[in-house]
Design a protein around this motif. Structure first.
Motif, mmCIF file in Angstrom:
data_model
loop_
_atom_site.group_PDB
_atom_site.id
_atom_site.type_symbol
_atom_site.label_atom_id
_atom_site.label_comp_id
_atom_site.label_asym_id
_atom_site.label_seq_id
_atom_site.Cartn_x
_atom_site.Cartn_y
_atom_site.Cartn_z
ATOM 1 N N UNK A 119 0.841 -1.209 0.000
ATOM 2 C CA UNK A 119 0.000 0.000 0.000
ATOM 3 C C UNK A 119 0.871 1.253 0.000
ATOM 4 N N UNK A 120 1.948 1.260 0.795
ATOM 5 C CA UNK A 120 2.870 2.407 0.828
ATOM 6 C C UNK A 120 3.474 2.664 -0.554
ATOM 7 N N UNK A 121 3.823 1.585 -1.243
ATOM 8 C CA UNK A 121 4.387 1.711 -2.596
ATOM 9 C C UNK A 121 3.352 2.295 -3.563
ATOM 10 N N UNK A 122 2.095 1.882 -3.383
ATOM 11 C CA UNK A 122 1.014 2.407 -4.229
ATOM 12 C C UNK A 122 0.836 3.911 -4.002
ATOM 13 N N UNK A 123 0.913 4.323 -2.727
ATOM 14 C CA UNK A 123 0.776 5.759 -2.408
ATOM 15 C C UNK A 123 1.921 6.546 -3.055
ATOM 16 N N UNK A 124 3.144 6.024 -2.936
ATOM 17 C CA UNK A 124 4.306 6.691 -3.562
ATOM 18 C C UNK A 124 4.123 6.802 -5.069
ATOM 19 N N UNK A 125 3.618 5.708 -5.656
ATOM 20 C CA UNK A 125 3.396 5.688 -7.104
ATOM 21 C C UNK A 125 2.387 6.758 -7.524
ATOM 22 N N UNK A 126 1.299 6.884 -6.755
ATOM 23 C CA UNK A 126 0.261 7.885 -7.076
ATOM 24 C C UNK A 126 0.783 9.306 -6.878
ATOM 25 N N UNK A 144 3.890 10.233 -7.253
ATOM 26 C CA UNK A 144 4.771 10.483 -8.405
ATOM 27 C C UNK A 144 3.951 10.845 -9.649
ATOM 28 N N UNK A 145 2.824 10.118 -9.816
ATOM 29 C CA UNK A 145 1.939 10.385 -10.961
ATOM 30 C C UNK A 145 1.403 11.814 -10.903
ATOM 31 N N UNK A 146 1.040 12.273 -9.677
ATOM 32 C CA UNK A 146 0.525 13.635 -9.489
ATOM 33 C C UNK A 146 1.596 14.666 -9.863
ATOM 34 N N UNK A 147 2.832 14.407 -9.409
ATOM 35 C CA UNK A 147 3.926 15.339 -9.735
ATOM 36 C C UNK A 147 4.176 15.404 -11.238
ATOM 37 N N UNK A 148 4.130 14.231 -11.883
ATOM 38 C CA UNK A 148 4.327 14.172 -13.344
ATOM 39 C C UNK A 148 3.200 14.929 -14.065
ATOM 40 N N UNK A 149 1.965 14.738 -13.564
ATOM 41 C CA UNK A 149 0.801 15.415 -14.177
ATOM 42 C C UNK A 149 0.915 16.928 -14.015
ATOM 43 N N UNK A 150 1.348 17.384 -12.853
ATOM 44 C CA UNK A 150 1.522 18.824 -12.604
ATOM 45 C C UNK A 150 2.580 19.418 -13.542
ATOM 46 N N UNK A 151 3.646 18.645 -13.738
ATOM 47 C CA UNK A 151 4.717 19.094 -14.647
ATOM 48 C C UNK A 151 4.179 19.227 -16.069
ATOM 49 N N UNK A 152 3.382 18.242 -16.476
ATOM 50 C CA UNK A 152 2.791 18.275 -17.824
ATOM 51 C C UNK A 152 1.821 19.442 -17.980
ATOM 52 N N UNK A 153 1.016 19.692 -16.938
ATOM 53 C CA UNK A 153 0.064 20.820 -16.977
ATOM 54 C C UNK A 153 0.813 22.136 -17.154
ATOM 55 N N UNK A 154 1.896 22.294 -16.401
ATOM 56 C CA UNK A 154 2.710 23.503 -16.508
ATOM 57 C C UNK A 154 3.280 23.662 -17.923
#
Length: 260
Positions: A64-71, A73-83
């Motif tokens: 579960x901790x790994x899943x949270x880290x993965x999500x 990371x996905x949020x950070x990647x999405x924010x970078x793409x939005x920018x």
């Protein structure tokens, strides 16, 4: 093979009663241990089961901790793409490009929203797992303490009685060797079928030991004469007279004192 010495009926009765006293003492020792060995085994199994459960729970928590880290990371990647897309929108040449980039931004915003939702769900799972882990650890600690106590209790009883029990079992075998095989077989058969394993009993107040059935006076005289092996017609037990029983009890008490 050496032939057994021929014993008189009285000697056989005495040996049989001695054998009964020895086997009854072994029964008493084993009753003191009672269910302790089984309790210890059950507790060991329970402790092992709880340890296995903890391993699985901790493993699940790591996943579960790994899943949270993965999500995250996905949020950070999405924010970078939005920018990145927002910068691109400033330099578009037509509405089609603008709308295309807008859709990409909206898609990444949805990805962030979904990832945050999943993170919340995973955090709930984490709290639930942590609670179960805490309860399991408490249970394990309690069971380990109980197991330690029971093992200590069992070891103390074993240390106190094991030597005596081993010596008594050996004595029982010696007495059986000295008696006729047919008589020993009868003794074991009766012992297996009567209360408390008492196959040989003394007459007490005109009745066979442990029984309410009166022995006729003539039969009591025959038993006291020690000329033949007599059984109680009601219980099937082998009967001896009270005086013989008292003499053998005194003799065996001295033996038990030496062995204990």
């Amino acid at each position: 093979m050496a032939k057994k010495a021929e014993l008189s009926v009285e000697d056989r009765l005495r040996s049989l009663y001695d054998l009964q006293l020895i086997d009854s003492r072994v029964d008493e020792i084993r009753n003191i241990r009672g269910e302790l060995p089984l309790e210890v085994r059950d507790l060991e199994d329970e402790v092992e089961g709880l340890n296995t459960r903890l391993e699985k729970l901790n493993g699940g928590l790591t996943v579960v901790d790994e899943e949270i880290k993965s999500k995250k990371n996905l949020i950070e990647e999405a924010k970078t793409l939005i920018k990145k897309y927002a910068e691109q929108q400033k330099n578009v040449r037509n509405n089609r490009e603008f709308n295309s980039i807008t859709k990409e931004i909206e898609f990444q915003e949805l990805e962030i929203e979904l990832a945050e939702k999943h993170i919340k769900e995973f955090k709930v799972q984490t709290e639930q797992k942590k609670e179960i882990i805490s309860e399991t650890k408490d249970r394990l600690k309690d069971r380990q303490a109980h197991l330690k106590h029971k093992k200590s209790e069992l070891n103390a009883i074993l240390a106190e009685t094991e030597k005596e029990e081993t010596a008594l079992v050996k004595k029982s075998e010696e007495y059986q060797e000295s008696l006729d095989e047919r008589l020993v077989n009868a003794y074991h058969r009766i012992r297996a079928n009567v209360k408390n394993g008492l196959a040989v009993v003394a007459i007490e107040r005109g009745a066979s030991g442990g029984s309410f059935f009166t022995i006729p006076p003539q039969v009591q005289v025959e038993i006291a004469s020690r000329k033949k092996v007599i059984t109680d017609e009601h219980s099937g037990r082998i009967l001896v007279d009270a005086q013989l029983a008292e003499e053998q009890k005194e003799k065996m008490q001295k033996l038990f004192a030496k062995l204990s």
